[in-house]
Design a protein around this motif. Sequence first.
Motif, PDB file in Angstrom:
ATOM      1  N   ASN A  21       0.819  -1.221   0.000  1.00 13.96           N
ATOM      2  CA  ASN A  21       0.000   0.000   0.000  1.00 13.96           C
ATOM      3  C   ASN A  21       0.855   1.274   0.000  1.00 13.96           C
ATOM      4  OD1 ASN A  21      -2.464  -1.584   0.309  1.00 13.96           O
ATOM      5  ND2 ASN A  21      -1.791  -1.893   2.420  1.00 13.96           N
ATOM      6  N   ILE A  22       1.848   1.308  -0.891  1.00 16.21           N
ATOM      7  CA  ILE A  22       2.798   2.408  -0.971  1.00 16.21           C
ATOM      8  C   ILE A  22       2.397   3.409  -2.046  1.00 16.21           C
ATOM      9  CG2 ILE A  22       5.184   3.022  -1.544  1.00 16.21           C
ATOM     10  CD1 ILE A  22       5.074   1.690   1.104  1.00 16.21           C
ATOM     11  N   ASP A  23       2.465   4.684  -1.700  1.00 15.49           N
ATOM     12  CA  ASP A  23       2.349   5.757  -2.680  1.00 15.49           C
ATOM     13  C   ASP A  23       3.750   5.999  -3.224  1.00 15.49           C
ATOM     14  OD1 ASP A  23       2.152   8.121  -4.124  1.00 15.49           O
ATOM     15  OD2 ASP A  23       0.840   9.111  -2.668  1.00 15.49           O
ATOM     16  N   ILE A  24       4.015   5.552  -4.443  1.00 14.76           N
ATOM     17  CA  ILE A  24       5.363   5.586  -4.989  1.00 14.76           C
ATOM     18  C   ILE A  24       5.852   7.010  -5.225  1.00 14.76           C
ATOM     19  CG2 ILE A  24       4.891   5.551  -7.466  1.00 14.76           C
ATOM     20  CD1 ILE A  24       7.364   3.295  -5.482  1.00 14.76           C
ATOM     21  N   ASN A  25       4.966   7.976  -5.174  1.00  9.14           N
ATOM     22  CA  ASN A  25       5.355   9.381  -5.318  1.00  9.14           C
ATOM     23  C   ASN A  25       5.684  10.031  -3.976  1.00  9.14           C
ATOM     24  OD1 ASN A  25       4.953   9.633  -8.210  1.00  9.14           O
ATOM     25  ND2 ASN A  25       2.771   9.425  -7.773  1.00  9.14           N
ATOM     26  N   LYS A  26       5.720   9.206  -2.908  1.00 10.05           N
ATOM     27  CA  LYS A  26       6.045   9.720  -1.573  1.00 10.05           C
ATOM     28  C   LYS A  26       7.065   8.805  -0.898  1.00 10.05           C
ATOM     29  CE  LYS A  26       1.560  11.993  -0.969  1.00 10.05           C
ATOM     30  NZ  LYS A  26       0.316  12.077  -0.171  1.00 10.05           N
ATOM     31  N   ILE A  27       8.169   8.562  -1.611  1.00  6.01           N
ATOM     32  CA  ILE A  27       9.226   7.704  -1.098  1.00  6.01           C
ATOM     33  C   ILE A  27      10.411   8.568  -0.687  1.00  6.01           C
ATOM     34  CG2 ILE A  27      10.836   5.835  -1.623  1.00  6.01           C
ATOM     35  CD1 ILE A  27       7.966   4.947  -1.473  1.00  6.01           C
ATOM     36  N   GLY A  28      10.960   8.293   0.499  1.00  2.00           N
ATOM     37  CA  GLY A  28      12.103   9.057   0.969  1.00  2.00           C
ATOM     38  C   GLY A  28      13.072   8.201   1.756  1.00  2.00           C
ATOM     39  N   LEU A  32      24.105   9.444  -0.628  1.00  2.00           N
ATOM     40  CA  LEU A  32      24.544   8.904  -1.907  1.00  2.00           C
ATOM     41  C   LEU A  32      23.386   8.223  -2.639  1.00  2.00           C
ATOM     42  CD1 LEU A  32      28.047   7.313  -1.123  1.00  2.00           C
ATOM     43  CD2 LEU A  32      27.494   9.656  -1.797  1.00  2.00           C
ATOM     44  N   VAL A  33      22.643   7.386  -1.916  1.00  2.00           N
ATOM     45  CA  VAL A  33      21.547   6.642  -2.539  1.00  2.00           C
ATOM     46  C   VAL A  33      20.442   7.574  -3.024  1.00  2.00           C
ATOM     47  CG1 VAL A  33      19.717   4.955  -2.112  1.00  2.00           C
ATOM     48  CG2 VAL A  33      22.028   4.529  -1.253  1.00  2.00           C
ATOM     49  N   SER A  34      20.092   8.582  -2.224  1.00  2.00           N
ATOM     50  CA  SER A  34      18.975   9.459  -2.602  1.00  2.00           C
ATOM     51  C   SER A  34      19.338  10.399  -3.748  1.00  2.00           C
ATOM     52  CB  SER A  34      18.503  10.275  -1.398  1.00  2.00           C
ATOM     53  OG  SER A  34      19.531  11.114  -0.912  1.00  2.00           O
ATOM     54  N   ASN A  35      20.597  10.462  -4.079  1.00  2.00           N
ATOM     55  CA  ASN A  35      21.023  11.269  -5.219  1.00  2.00           C
ATOM     56  C   ASN A  35      21.415  10.420  -6.420  1.00  2.00           C
ATOM     57  OD1 ASN A  35      21.133  14.273  -4.414  1.00  2.00           O
ATOM     58  ND2 ASN A  35      21.948  13.213  -2.630  1.00  2.00           N
ATOM     59  N   PHE A  36      21.100   9.133  -6.362  1.00  2.00           N
ATOM     60  CA  PHE A  36      21.360   8.216  -7.476  1.00  2.00           C
ATOM     61  C   PHE A  36      22.814   8.288  -7.914  1.00  2.00           C
ATOM     62  CE2 PHE A  36      16.956   7.924  -7.260  1.00  2.00           C
ATOM     63  CZ  PHE A  36      16.549   6.820  -7.987  1.00  2.00           C
ATOM     64  N   PHE A  37      23.708   8.267  -6.921  1.00  2.00           N
ATOM     65  CA  PHE A  37      25.139   8.336  -7.173  1.00  2.00           C
ATOM     66  C   PHE A  37      25.608   7.056  -7.857  1.00  2.00           C
ATOM     67  CE2 PHE A  37      29.608   8.286  -5.773  1.00  2.00           C
ATOM     68  CZ  PHE A  37      29.990   9.561  -6.154  1.00  2.00           C
ATOM     69  N   GLU A  90      14.590   0.497 -14.222  1.00  2.00           N
ATOM     70  CA  GLU A  90      14.209   1.882 -13.923  1.00  2.00           C
ATOM     71  C   GLU A  90      13.615   1.966 -12.524  1.00  2.00           C
ATOM     72  OE1 GLU A  90      14.795   4.563 -15.772  1.00  2.00           O
ATOM     73  OE2 GLU A  90      15.823   3.273 -17.214  1.00  2.00           O
ATOM     74  N   LEU A  91      14.110   2.891 -11.739  1.00  2.00           N
ATOM     75  CA  LEU A  91      13.625   3.068 -10.382  1.00  2.00           C
ATOM     76  C   LEU A  91      12.948   4.427 -10.230  1.00  2.00           C
ATOM     77  CD1 LEU A  91      16.649   1.759  -8.259  1.00  2.00           C
ATOM     78  CD2 LEU A  91      14.514   0.570  -8.778  1.00  2.00           C
ATOM     79  N   PRO A  92      11.995   4.517  -9.300  1.00  2.00           N
ATOM     80  CA  PRO A  92      11.383   5.826  -9.024  1.00  2.00           C
ATOM     81  C   PRO A  92      12.387   6.737  -8.329  1.00  2.00           C
ATOM     82  CG  PRO A  92      10.640   4.213  -7.425  1.00  2.00           C
ATOM     83  CD  PRO A  92      11.425   3.458  -8.455  1.00  2.00           C
ATOM     84  N   ARG A  93      12.137   8.033  -8.391  1.00  2.00           N
ATOM     85  CA  ARG A  93      13.003   8.995  -7.712  1.00  2.00           C
ATOM     86  C   ARG A  93      12.578   9.162  -6.258  1.00  2.00           C
ATOM     87  NH1 ARG A  93      17.541  10.576 -10.466  1.00  2.00           N
ATOM     88  NH2 ARG A  93      17.607  12.276  -8.964  1.00  2.00           N
ATOM     89  N   PHE A  94      13.539   9.361  -5.397  1.00  2.00           N
ATOM     90  CA  PHE A  94      13.226   9.749  -4.021  1.00  2.00           C
ATOM     91  C   PHE A  94      12.712  11.183  -4.024  1.00  2.00           C
ATOM     92  CE2 PHE A  94      16.377   6.396  -3.166  1.00  2.00           C
ATOM     93  CZ  PHE A  94      15.671   5.649  -2.236  1.00  2.00           C
ATOM     94  N   LYS A  95      11.699  11.453  -3.211  1.00  2.00           N
ATOM     95  CA  LYS A  95      11.096  12.780  -3.141  1.00  2.00           C
ATOM     96  C   LYS A  95      11.649  13.617  -1.996  1.00  2.00           C
ATOM     97  CE  LYS A  95       8.468  11.874  -6.635  1.00  2.00           C
ATOM     98  NZ  LYS A  95       8.750  12.510  -7.947  1.00  2.00           N
ATOM     99  N   PRO A 112      16.565  15.503  -3.959  1.00  2.00           N
ATOM    100  CA  PRO A 112      15.256  15.612  -3.302  1.00  2.00           C
ATOM    101  C   PRO A 112      15.217  16.691  -2.222  1.00  2.00           C
ATOM    102  CG  PRO A 112      16.454  13.737  -2.447  1.00  2.00           C
ATOM    103  CD  PRO A 112      17.273  14.259  -3.593  1.00  2.00           C
ATOM    104  N   ASN A 113      14.008  17.126  -1.899  1.00  2.00           N
ATOM    105  CA  ASN A 113      13.766  18.036  -0.780  1.00  2.00           C
ATOM    106  C   ASN A 113      14.440  17.467   0.466  1.00  2.00           C
ATOM    107  OD1 ASN A 113      12.588  19.872   1.025  1.00  2.00           O
ATOM    108  ND2 ASN A 113      10.671  19.904  -0.102  1.00  2.00           N
ATOM    109  N   ALA A 114      15.134  18.304   1.227  1.00  2.00           N
ATOM    110  CA  ALA A 114      15.973  17.778   2.307  1.00  2.00           C
ATOM    111  C   ALA A 114      15.653  18.381   3.662  1.00  2.00           C
ATOM    112  CB  ALA A 114      17.448  18.014   1.979  1.00  2.00           C
TER     113      ALA A 114
END
Length: 280
Positions: free
Chosen positions: A109-116, A129-134, A145-150, A196-198
């Motif tokens: 039950n995950i909203d994929i547009n609200k992953i952090g 590093l991970v949240s910036n797709f290093f 293909e992976l979703p982006r962290f928000k 992402p927003n930090a």
Amino acid sequence: MVYLKIDLYEYYHVERKEHEKGFLTVYAKKNSKEININRRYPGIIVFPGGGYEFTSDREGEPVALKLLNNNIQAFVLEYSCTQNAMYPAQLLEGYLALKYISDNRDKLNIDINKIGVIGFSAGGHLAGLVSNFFEIKHYKDILGELPRFKFGAYIYPVNYYDKTNSHSRSFINLTRNDEELMKRLSFEDAITKDSPNAFFVSTFKDKLVGYQNTLSLVNKYSSLNLPFEVHIFNKGEHGISLGDESVELADEISLVRQVFSKWFELFINFLKVNAFLISK
């Protein structure tokens, strides 16, 4: 409630090259027709600290349970440390955790547009590093293909190797003392206009990972005109975590720790004002 421990290497049939960890523990709420059977929740990967020597229990499950209590599906990553495997195993494990969340979004039950992400100390460095797709390009064949962290929350994070008030031991453990690699793995160097927003937290009195690590990250965000929120508390040593009875003996919860513990409420407010919590 869903409680699972996933071996990410086994789940995705990825070869273990040394003695990698890569275990993801899932803490997720089930939906109910009495509330909203179709509800979707935000999801957060928790990266505990430990200087890349171990992953701290104090920054793992207690944080996950507090997130879950605020209607956030939580995922604690036990990533590889120096005694298990060196970089880039930790990076791959972070991406595999994200892939698991994305692949099981309906089941959990995950909203994929609200992953952090939320990371503490060295875990804050890895989360950065991970949240910036290093260097994600090295794993395209495994990850697709992976979703982006928000959003990302970085709590007293390790940032750089070769500057004042750095925590060089984390980088030595991560790279097994590879000087060139250590210099290349600064969190701030991974930040781009797409980061992402930090949310940043540190303390002025942190003697292990100086608040200058956080200020340098904030300056990089500011230079790129990226949204952020920062809290640098006047007092408090390194590694306080939640600062409450879930991570401390009752008689050790000082006023300083009680004040520092307010960061979690501030973080939830950050998620609220940026519309990262559940909407229905």
